[in-house]
Design a protein around this motif. Sequence first.
Motif, short mmCIF file in Angstrom:
data_model
loop_
_atom_site.label_atom_id
_atom_site.label_comp_id
_atom_site.label_asym_id
_atom_site.label_seq_id
_atom_site.Cartn_x
_atom_site.Cartn_y
_atom_site.Cartn_z
N MET A 19 0.83 -1.21 0.00
CA MET A 19 0.00 0.00 0.00
C MET A 19 0.86 1.25 0.00
SD MET A 19 -3.07 -1.05 -0.26
CE MET A 19 -3.93 0.47 0.13
N TRP A 20 1.92 1.22 0.81
CA TRP A 20 2.81 2.39 0.87
C TRP A 20 3.48 2.62 -0.47
CZ3 TRP A 20 3.95 6.42 3.77
CH2 TRP A 20 5.15 7.07 3.56
N SER A 21 3.93 1.54 -1.08
CA SER A 21 4.57 1.68 -2.39
C SER A 21 3.61 2.24 -3.42
CB SER A 21 5.09 0.31 -2.83
OG SER A 21 5.65 0.38 -4.13
N MET A 22 2.37 1.74 -3.39
CA MET A 22 1.38 2.24 -4.35
C MET A 22 1.08 3.71 -4.12
SD MET A 22 -1.26 -0.99 -4.51
CE MET A 22 -2.37 -0.08 -5.58
N ALA A 23 0.98 4.12 -2.84
CA ALA A 23 0.67 5.52 -2.53
C ALA A 23 1.80 6.44 -2.97
CB ALA A 23 0.38 5.67 -1.05
N THR A 24 3.02 6.05 -2.64
CA THR A 24 4.17 6.92 -3.00
C THR A 24 4.37 6.96 -4.51
OG1 THR A 24 5.63 5.01 -2.61
CG2 THR A 24 5.32 6.54 -0.79
N THR A 25 4.10 5.84 -5.16
CA THR A 25 4.23 5.81 -6.62
C THR A 25 3.23 6.76 -7.28
OG1 THR A 25 5.00 3.52 -6.56
CG2 THR A 25 4.13 4.33 -8.67
N ARG A 26 1.97 6.80 -6.81
CA ARG A 26 0.96 7.71 -7.36
C ARG A 26 1.35 9.16 -7.14
NH1 ARG A 26 -2.92 5.87 -4.78
NH2 ARG A 26 -3.63 4.34 -6.33
N ALA A 27 1.90 9.44 -5.93
CA ALA A 27 2.32 10.82 -5.64
C ALA A 27 3.46 11.24 -6.55
CB ALA A 27 2.72 10.93 -4.17
N ARG A 28 4.41 10.30 -6.73
CA ARG A 28 5.52 10.63 -7.63
C ARG A 28 5.03 10.80 -9.08
NH1 ARG A 28 8.19 6.63 -4.54
NH2 ARG A 28 7.87 5.11 -6.23
N ALA A 29 4.08 9.96 -9.43
CA ALA A 29 3.54 10.08 -10.79
C ALA A 29 2.82 11.43 -10.98
CB ALA A 29 2.58 8.93 -11.09
N ASN A 30 2.05 11.81 -9.94
CA ASN A 30 1.36 13.11 -10.04
C ASN A 30 2.37 14.25 -10.10
OD1 ASN A 30 -1.17 11.94 -10.00
ND2 ASN A 30 -1.38 12.05 -7.76
N THR A 31 3.40 14.16 -9.26
CA THR A 31 4.43 15.21 -9.26
C THR A 31 5.14 15.26 -10.61
OG1 THR A 31 4.76 14.90 -6.88
CG2 THR A 31 6.48 16.04 -8.10
N LEU A 32 5.47 14.08 -11.13
CA LEU A 32 6.13 14.04 -12.43
C LEU A 32 5.24 14.61 -13.54
CD1 LEU A 32 8.53 13.14 -14.13
CD2 LEU A 32 7.48 10.86 -14.30
N ALA A 33 3.94 14.25 -13.47
CA ALA A 33 3.01 14.75 -14.48
C ALA A 33 2.88 16.26 -14.40
CB ALA A 33 1.65 14.08 -14.31
N LEU A 34 2.82 16.78 -13.15
CA LEU A 34 2.73 18.23 -13.01
C LEU A 34 3.98 18.93 -13.51
CD1 LEU A 34 1.05 18.50 -9.48
CD2 LEU A 34 0.01 19.00 -11.70
N SER A 35 5.14 18.37 -13.20
CA SER A 35 6.38 18.99 -13.65
C SER A 35 6.49 18.94 -15.18
CB SER A 35 7.59 18.31 -13.00
OG SER A 35 7.67 16.93 -13.39
N MET A 36 6.07 17.80 -15.75
CA MET A 36 6.10 17.69 -17.22
C MET A 36 5.12 18.66 -17.88
SD MET A 36 6.39 13.56 -17.71
CE MET A 36 6.33 13.70 -19.49
N THR A 37 3.96 18.79 -17.26
CA THR A 37 2.98 19.75 -17.79
C THR A 37 3.51 21.17 -17.74
OG1 THR A 37 1.15 18.32 -17.11
CG2 THR A 37 0.63 20.61 -17.56
N ASP A 38 4.14 21.52 -16.61
CA ASP A 38 4.71 22.86 -16.46
C ASP A 38 5.83 23.09 -17.47
OD1 ASP A 38 4.92 25.39 -14.88
OD2 ASP A 38 6.96 24.60 -14.55
N ALA A 39 6.66 22.07 -17.65
CA ALA A 39 7.75 22.20 -18.61
C ALA A 39 7.22 22.35 -20.03
CB ALA A 39 8.68 20.98 -18.50
N LEU A 40 6.17 21.57 -20.35
CA LEU A 40 5.58 21.67 -21.67
C LEU A 40 4.93 23.04 -21.89
CD1 LEU A 40 4.83 20.27 -24.31
CD2 LEU A 40 2.77 19.38 -23.19
N TRP A 41 4.30 23.57 -20.84
CA TRP A 41 3.67 24.91 -20.96
C TRP A 41 4.73 25.98 -21.20
CZ3 TRP A 41 4.08 29.36 -17.96
CH2 TRP A 41 3.14 30.35 -18.24
#
Length: 266
Positions: A19-41
Amino acid sequence: PWEYLAGGIVVSLLLFGIMWSMATTRARANTLALSMTDALWRANQTLDRRVNERTEELTRMNAKLRAEVDEREQAERARGIALEQEARRSAQLRALADAGLGLGLLPDNSLRLEYLADRVCRIVGCAHAIIALATQTSAEPPVMASQQPLAAGERRRILETVRHWPRSPEAVVLENPWQVGGAGTGADGAAVDEGPEVLAVPIGIAQGGEIGMLYLVHVADGRYSEEDRALVRQLTLLAAAAIRNAQLAEEERRARLQAETASVTK
């Protein structure tokens, strides 16, 4: 037993880890997606800015190029007009010289006046040239040359109207010459429209007196330039000189004939 307890603890720890791995993975994925979106913008903003800058630069270059092309075309048009005018003036001067020679070769003054009317009509490019003699009687029609076809009635109307046109000691453009019978009426009292421009030029030289008036009726909406006036004046002087020389030659011939007759009778 303790084995079951230990197994439950291990299973719980494994589930917690998962459960911890899944939670941290989703958070990292969200963070990565946000950073990629910001970089793309930011990349899109940079690209848009560069595109706008390049577009503005190209627009300025195109405007400058169009201005240069327009300036070059205007210069070419001005050069073409100047060359055309120069060629026209050269042709007029050659025609003037030829007309001066032709006037001296004609046998009588009536032919000289007809030749003058025809030559000046062609050189200047007017529609009609009319010569009204200073000593002309009402029964004698003025001399007329035309570059445009005229009906008999229109020709008679013009010749009748010319009789009422004013004379001038110098070349002038007549104001409303077609309204000689009053405002808006012709010589016969009929209503007429304002006609084309008319240039009046005297025919004569200082020693020979006035021979007549040359009236040039321009084409519709045509205007006479200063060069046209100078050419016409020069041609009328050549004609007046040829007529005067012919008169002097005739007077000399008559005087010589009278002297020979007188010497024979003595």
